[in-house]
Each structure stands twice: as structure tokens, then as C-alpha cells.
Design an enzyme around this catalytic site. Structure first.
Site, short mmCIF file in Angstrom:
data_model
loop_
_atom_site.label_atom_id
_atom_site.label_comp_id
_atom_site.label_asym_id
_atom_site.label_seq_id
_atom_site.Cartn_x
_atom_site.Cartn_y
_atom_site.Cartn_z
N MET A 1 20.29 -11.27 -6.83
CA MET A 1 21.23 -12.40 -6.77
C MET A 1 22.25 -12.40 -7.92
O MET A 1 22.71 -13.47 -8.32
CB MET A 1 20.44 -13.72 -6.76
CG MET A 1 19.51 -13.86 -5.57
SD MET A 1 20.35 -13.76 -3.98
CE MET A 1 21.02 -15.42 -3.91
N HIS B 1 22.31 -7.40 3.59
CA HIS B 1 22.84 -8.77 3.69
C HIS B 1 22.54 -9.34 5.07
O HIS B 1 22.76 -8.66 6.07
CB HIS B 1 24.35 -8.78 3.42
CG HIS B 1 24.92 -10.16 3.42
ND1 HIS B 1 24.52 -11.14 2.55
CD2 HIS B 1 25.84 -10.74 4.22
CE1 HIS B 1 25.17 -12.25 2.80
NE2 HIS B 1 25.97 -12.04 3.82
N LEU C 1 27.09 -7.28 -9.57
CA LEU C 1 27.17 -6.17 -10.54
C LEU C 1 28.64 -5.87 -10.84
O LEU C 1 29.48 -5.86 -9.94
CB LEU C 1 26.48 -4.94 -9.97
CG LEU C 1 24.95 -5.02 -9.86
CD1 LEU C 1 24.41 -3.89 -9.01
CD2 LEU C 1 24.30 -5.02 -11.24
N ASP D 1 29.12 -8.79 -0.79
CA ASP D 1 28.60 -8.43 0.54
C ASP D 1 29.65 -7.73 1.38
O ASP D 1 29.87 -8.07 2.55
CB ASP D 1 28.04 -9.69 1.25
CG ASP D 1 26.90 -10.31 0.45
OD1 ASP D 1 26.08 -9.55 -0.09
OD2 ASP D 1 26.85 -11.54 0.33
N ASN E 1 23.30 -2.36 -0.41
CA ASN E 1 22.91 -3.77 -0.36
C ASN E 1 22.51 -4.14 1.06
O ASN E 1 23.08 -3.64 2.02
CB ASN E 1 24.11 -4.63 -0.78
CG ASN E 1 23.81 -6.12 -0.78
OD1 ASN E 1 22.75 -6.55 -1.27
ND2 ASN E 1 24.71 -6.92 -0.25
N GLY F 1 10.87 -10.48 -2.33
CA GLY F 1 10.68 -9.03 -2.25
C GLY F 1 10.07 -8.55 -0.94
O GLY F 1 9.39 -7.51 -0.92
N SER F 2 10.33 -9.25 0.16
CA SER F 2 9.79 -8.76 1.44
C SER F 2 10.49 -7.47 1.87
O SER F 2 9.87 -6.60 2.48
CB SER F 2 9.88 -9.82 2.54
OG SER F 2 11.21 -10.10 2.86
C1 GRF Z 1 17.27 -11.13 2.21
O1 GRF Z 1 17.63 -12.01 3.25
C2 GRF Z 1 18.42 -10.24 1.84
O2 GRF Z 1 19.19 -9.83 2.90
C3 GRF Z 1 19.22 -11.15 0.94
O3 GRF Z 1 18.24 -11.82 0.19
C4 GRF Z 1 17.03 -11.92 0.93
C5 GRF Z 1 15.92 -11.32 0.11
O4 GRF Z 1 14.67 -11.45 0.72
N1 GRF Z 1 20.20 -10.40 0.19
P1 GRF Z 1 13.42 -10.70 0.12
O5 GRF Z 1 13.36 -11.05 -1.36
O6 GRF Z 1 13.58 -9.23 0.34
O7 GRF Z 1 12.23 -11.25 0.85
#
Ligand code: GRF
Length: 192
Positions: free
Chosen positions: A90, A109, A93, A150, A107, A12-13
Site C-alpha cells: 500500500m 490490482h 514506489l 495501478d 503489481n 497476504g492471501s
Molecule cells: C488485493 O486485492 C490486491 O489486488 C490489492 O490488495 C489486496 C491484497 O490482498 N492490491 P492480500 O493481502 O493479498 O490478501
């Protein structure tokens, strides 16, 4: 003020970048719900620390993807979001869900359009660089109109350089920092 729901499955960064941008009024938006399909996702703690409601929705073993998505749709609809941000979500949908939110699901990516769709995109780009197939990678934020992985109309994209002496960790760090900036820039276009 626009209402956002953020879907996560892990760290969740990117969610944190959104929380910070909202708190600093860089984004004229409020996160009204964080959804995770994994109870152990660290992003749930980030949400709780910021008093954001959370919903953990684990797919039951015998449940179909359609049934899961229908239930999720019912829960999410109650919040009447303007945008749903998939930030490390992950699960694919289904159209049942996506058609309920046209031009509203976005999204992030860690790759450029039409390159390295799917999981481990950073690792695959790093390998491709070492094999001299690519000279750079990048990050994109796009709409999710259908079940394509994606793929969808691009809202923002940013090239990320790869250097000869990069380790995978160094590249990953640079990619994530770029993601956090690009996600906010993309959302600003949509909400401000
Ligand atoms: C990110 O690299 C995002 O682009 C991908 O999954 C990762 C999630 O990272 N879809 P975080 O959970 O937001 O840290």
C-alpha cells in the site's frame, strides 16, 4: 530458478497463493524475501511459517519517500531478485526505486485496466454496478514502470462478473479467488 521478492502490507492471501504455487512446483521460482511496511501484516506470519526471510520496513515520521525508498532499494538489491511482486503493497514506489528494476516490478490490482485505480477498487466497482454504470469488473496483473497508480503494461487480465444478488462480500470473495489464479498465471508467463 527465478528469485521473487513479495511486497505486502496486510493479509497476504496473494502471497499465500505464490507460496503454494512455488511449493507445488507450479511456478519455477523461489520467494527469497517478503517485505512489509506494516509490522502487524498477517502475511509476515505466512512467510515465517514457510521459513521465508522477512523484512519489516516502517517509514519513519520525518523520513521522505525518497529516503525510505533508497534504503529499501539497498536492502532489496542484496537479494538480486528477478521479480518484485507487489501483492497488496500500500505504498507508492518512487522512480528511484523502480528504475533500479526495469520490467521486474509487477503489481496485482482488483480492477480492469484504466478502471478503479487506487484503493477500495472492489467497493467502487460494486457501487458502480448498482448504479448501472458497469456490468462487470475484473482483475489485472501489470508491470510497474513508473509512479503511475495501478497503471502499466498489462501481463494478464480477467473479467469478473457481478450478479444482481451479489453482496459486497460475495463479490470480494470471487475477486480474491480470481486474483490468486491470475497472479500465478501471470508469473508463469514470466518465469517458466
Ligand atoms: C488485493 O486485492 C490486491 O489486488 C490489492 O490488495 C489486496 C491484497 O490482498 N492490491 P492480500 O493481502 O493479498 O490478501
Amino acid at each position: 530458478m527465478k528469485k521473487l521478492i513479495v511486497f505486502i502490507s496486510g493479509n497476504g492471501s496473494n502471497l499465500q497463493a505464490l507460496i503454494d504455487a512455488c511449493a507445488q512446483n507450479a511456478l519455477n521460482a523461489e520467494i527469497v524475501l517478503v517485505v512489509s511496511n506494516k509490522p502487524e501484516a498477517y502475511g509476515l506470519q505466512r512467510a515465517a511459517q514457510n521459513n521465508i526471510p522477512t523484512l519489516v520496513k516502517v517509514k519513519a515520521k520525518d523520513q521522505t519517500r525518497e529516503a525510505y525508498d533508497r534504503e529499501l532499494l539497498e536492502e532489496v538489491k542484496k537479494y538480486q531478485p528477478n521479480f518484485i511482486v507487489l501483492a497488496g503493497w500500500m505504498r507508492l514506489l518512487s522512480n528511484t526505486f523502480l528504475q533500479a528494476f526495469p520490467h521486474q516490478v509487477i503489481n496485482i490490482h482488483p480492477a480492469l485496466p484504466h478502471a478503479f485505480a487506487g484503493i477500495n477498487a472492489i467497493e467502487r466497482a460494486f457501487l458502480a454496478f448498482q448504479q448501472k454504470q458497469i456490468s462487470h469488473t475484473g482483475v489485472m496483473v501489470h508491470f510497474v514502470p513508473d509512479e503511475g497508480v495501478d497503471d502499466g503494461p498489462v501481463i494478464a487480465e480477467q473479467i469478473v462478473e457481478i450478479f444482481e444478488d451479489d453482496t459486497l462480500e460475495m463479490l470480494s470473495e470471487r475477486m480474491h479467488q480470481t486474483e490468486h489464479r491470475l497472479l500465478i498465471a501471470a508469473l508463469k508467463k514470466l518465469v517458466n
